[in-house]
Design an enzyme around this catalytic site. Structure first.
Site, PDB file in Angstrom:
ATOM      1  CD  GLU A 113      -0.235  -5.533   6.031  1.00 42.77           C
ATOM      2  OE1 GLU A 113      -0.562  -4.331   6.099  1.00 42.77           O
ATOM      3  OE2 GLU A 113      -0.054  -6.125   4.947  1.00 42.77           O
ATOM      4  CB  CYS A 155      -0.988  -0.037   1.169  1.00 44.87           C
ATOM      5  SG  CYS A 155      -2.382   1.091   0.974  1.00 44.87           S
ATOM      6  CG  HIS A 214      -3.065  -3.457   3.810  1.00 43.18           C
ATOM      7  ND1 HIS A 214      -2.051  -2.755   4.428  1.00 43.18           N
ATOM      8  CD2 HIS A 214      -3.832  -2.537   3.174  1.00 43.18           C
ATOM      9  CE1 HIS A 214      -2.203  -1.463   4.171  1.00 43.18           C
ATOM     10  NE2 HIS A 214      -3.263  -1.309   3.412  1.00 43.18           N
TER      11      HIS A 214
END
Length: 195
Positions: free
Chosen positions: A172, A78, A170
């Protein structure tokens, strides 16, 4: 295997947790000393302009840029993707500017337009991977040498060039470790070359 996560601002802990699940020595990178002996670095999501300013203030910008140019694996998620881009639409200020891509900030809309989808990405996993987009950028153009890994509705959202990886989403923020495994594999290739 020692992988750093740029820890000046943004979603640091989630990346560190994912790396630890892969038995990787994950370290926060806030100073030049923290960059010693790392086999790769993740630039997390956050606010790209703020992260760019903090890279300059901390004295990390040029040393990190030089390490990446020399082959240190880097993955920008991002805002991290924006830090890597050589061109940012409607903004003359670039940051690390090491990847031959042009990005558009908040290209999918505001926080309210955040979304999640699943996508099969051949290079990364044999299974569909969950992708989370939050005020995400996308890539409007990429050099011929940049490999497009994933597009959503004809918008480029994941690319790789050599040991540089960039994603608009993302990984994560999901339980899926496929992208982190993919990045660790890039770091392992780099480490073999360095030994």
């Amino acid at each position: 295997m020692k992988i750093g996560v740029l820890s000046l601002q943004g979603g640091v802990i989630e990346h560190i947790d994912h790396l630890k699940h892969l038995d990787t020595d994950a370290v926060e990178v806030k100073t030049l000393n923290d960059m010693k002996d790392i086999d790769g670095i993740i630039l997390p999501g956050g606010e790209s302009s703020t992260m760019g300013k903090l890279l300059r203030i901390s004295g990390l910008l040029e040393p990190l840029k030089n390490k990446i140019i020399k082959g240190l694996p880097v993955w920008g998620t991002c805002a991290g993707m924006i830090l890597l881009a050589k061109n940012i639409e409607n903004d003359p200020v670039t940051h690390l500017a090491v990847m031959d891509i042009t990005v558009r900030r908040n290209a999918f809309g505001s926080q309210l337009d955040s979304f999640k989808t699943d996508k099969f990405i051949k290079d990364v996993s044999g299974e569909p991977v969950p992708l989370v987009f939050i005020r995400a950028p996308f890539i409007t153009s990429a050099d011929r040498e940049v490999k497009i890994l994933c597009s959503i509705d004809d918008q480029i959202v994941a690319v790789r060039k050599g040991s540089m990886l960039a994603t608009a989403f993302h990984p994560e923020l999901t339980d899926n470790l496929a992208f982190h495994k993919y990045f660790v594999s890039i770091c392992k290739q780099y480490r073999k070359r360095e030994l």
